[in-house]
Design a protein around this motif. Sequence first.
Motif, PDB file in Angstrom:
ATOM      1  N   MET A 199     -95.721  48.720-122.186  1.00  0.00           N
ATOM      2  CA  MET A 199     -94.231  49.083-122.815  1.00  0.00           C
ATOM      3  C   MET A 199     -94.601  48.948-124.357  1.00  0.00           C
ATOM      4  O   MET A 199     -93.427  48.992-125.151  1.00  0.00           O
ATOM      5  CB  MET A 199     -93.406  47.901-122.331  1.00  0.00           C
TER       6      MET A 199
ATOM      7  N   GLY B 247    -103.801  43.142-117.697  1.00  0.00           N
ATOM      8  CA  GLY B 247    -102.265  43.831-117.853  1.00  0.00           C
ATOM      9  C   GLY B 247    -102.052  45.025-118.467  1.00  0.00           C
ATOM     10  O   GLY B 247    -102.997  45.659-119.020  1.00  0.00           O
TER      11      GLY B 247
ATOM     12  N   TYR C 160    -101.177  43.185-124.927  1.00  0.00           N
ATOM     13  CA  TYR C 160    -101.267  44.156-125.916  1.00  0.00           C
ATOM     14  C   TYR C 160    -101.979  43.264-127.135  1.00  0.00           C
ATOM     15  O   TYR C 160    -102.122  42.260-127.130  1.00  0.00           O
ATOM     16  CB  TYR C 160     -99.714  44.357-126.368  1.00  0.00           C
TER      17      TYR C 160
ATOM     18  N   CYS D 160     -98.528  38.337-123.752  1.00  0.00           N
ATOM     19  CA  CYS D 160     -97.842  37.802-122.576  1.00  0.00           C
ATOM     20  C   CYS D 160     -98.739  37.246-121.519  1.00  0.00           C
ATOM     21  O   CYS D 160     -98.516  36.003-120.982  1.00  0.00           O
ATOM     22  CB  CYS D 160     -96.497  38.286-122.158  1.00  0.00           C
ATOM     23  N   GLY D 161     -99.753  38.189-121.241  1.00  0.00           N
ATOM     24  CA  GLY D 161    -100.663  37.700-120.226  1.00  0.00           C
ATOM     25  C   GLY D 161    -101.268  36.338-120.377  1.00  0.00           C
ATOM     26  O   GLY D 161    -101.761  35.733-119.373  1.00  0.00           O
TER      27      GLY D 161
HETATM   28  S1  SF4 Z   1     -98.974  44.093-119.720  1.00  0.00           S
HETATM   29 FE1  SF4 Z   1     -98.067  43.752-121.969  1.00  0.00          FE
HETATM   30  S2  SF4 Z   1     -95.873  43.667-121.724  1.00  0.00           S
HETATM   31 FE2  SF4 Z   1     -96.829  43.357-119.761  1.00  0.00          FE
HETATM   32  S3  SF4 Z   1     -97.030  41.104-119.422  1.00  0.00           S
HETATM   33 FE3  SF4 Z   1     -98.733  41.897-120.374  1.00  0.00          FE
HETATM   34  S4  SF4 Z   1     -98.934  41.814-122.569  1.00  0.00           S
HETATM   35 FE4  SF4 Z   1     -96.652  41.466-121.847  1.00  0.00          FE
END
Ligand code: SF4
Lengths: 202, 297
Positions: free
Chosen positions: A113, A105, A79, A42-43
């Motif tokens: 998570m 992240g 991730y 998602c980052g």
């Molecule tokens: S740390 Fe992991 S779950 Fe959180 S935004 Fe970044 S990729 Fe997504």
Amino acid sequence: MEIGFHGHEFDKAERNTQTLIEKTINWFRSKSIFVVAYGTGCGAIEMPPTFTSRYDAERGGVVGVATPRQADVIIVSGYLAYKTLRRVIRTYEQMQSPKYVIGLGSCAINGGMYWDSYNTIKKLDDYIPVDMLVNGCMPRPEALLEGFAKLQERIRNGEQGGWEKYEKNLEFYKKNQKKVLGENIDPSYEADWYMLKQGATL
Amino acid sequence: MILQILELIVIAYVVGFIYFGTYRNITARIQGRYGPTIYQSFFDSIKLFSKKSSASFGWMFYLGPIIMATGAVMTLMFIPLFNDSDFLRSVTVQGNLFLLLYLMVLGPLGNALAVGTGGNPFGVMGVTRGLSRLFGLELPFYIAIVGLIIASNSADIVHIMDLQKINGLNIWNHPFLFIAAMISMVGFFGESPFDIPGAPQEVYSGPRTEFSGKFLALLMSQGSLFAFAKLVLVTDLFLGGADSLGMLLLKTFAIFITLIFIGIVYGRYKVSQAVDFLMKIPTLIGLIGLVRIIWFG
Ligand code: SF4
């Protein structure tokens, strides 16, 4: 073979022993950072704004490039599925040293998570040497910019980069990579493809 | 002589990089951000030169950037910098426009050879795009130069510069030729709308995809040398050259900034669109200029 090595230790002693030429070159290196932004999680959403008018990473000499051959920094943003890890390793090995890795992240730090997930890695640092971790879920562009600033400071100080660790402890990293990817990772090491001796980056 | 050539290279290197830094800074300001300092291109080039490793694909890959750099330096050597002074005149007395036009295409050919050795499909795609665009770019430029040669009755740049002192500047005497040449220049500088060969989103910076470290640094340096050479050429041919370094910088920068402003406001043409456009509009403008010279003198 067991290798007693832990990814986080950086050699602080080198800091004050730079010659004048090294100092100058390191200063220039810190002023110009070419980034290949590898959007995995998602980052990836937070990376493009970092380079836009609002946050303007180019102020600090940080610009995006289109190919790993020209890049100094790879950002792994979040991730990493096993499948993507293969590509990240390949990309990392195609970069020219000195090269650096930024983990963006919580997922890149300890799995975040996705801790329980069956097909993602937990600690990026075990597979490729991370130079800078930016925490948060997800980190804002400001945090990433600060990460860049810290990384530049470290380059300026002449601290040992992750790429040196990678060359020295190649077996440690390859062992970890093989643990999740199986024995047949291709290329086993990018330099092998071009029939160079082990330890030489291209 | 050797010393002069070295001086020339250093001046072109510094000026070229500062122009490109300014270009990045101005682009940033237009986009509403601070942007890098004007020295940023220096930092990039020195960093790239100091890279510890550079991927290579055999000896032809080494030769590519070197052929390009040779082309740039040779072009630079045959263009007179100042009107009357012998300072930095190097070998210009022996050179003329025909030789110069020939030297200017040396670079792209060397590049094509090296990229072919690299074997990267994106690189090859970029080169193909670049070479097809080159046809479009050269037509109006050559028409403009042929027009000037006919008008001045000489292919000697120094002579063309001297004539302008008597007859007035070529930019006013032959505005059509100037416009045609300028449109080509936008393309020679890799500006939008003719920046298709290196489109980073489609072909991953095209011809430069496989170049890293020192190779890329050499490519960047020759780019800035070549850019300066082309700016000086336009200044000599249309703006009557310069008497001093300050004047030269002023005139070349004026041309450069015009090119930037054209580049910034346009989107990117496809290859076919670019060649189509170049073969029609600027070529036509150039031809009008040519006909005007032939009929009205
Ligand atoms: S740390 Fe992991 S779950 Fe959180 S935004 Fe970044 S990729 Fe997504």
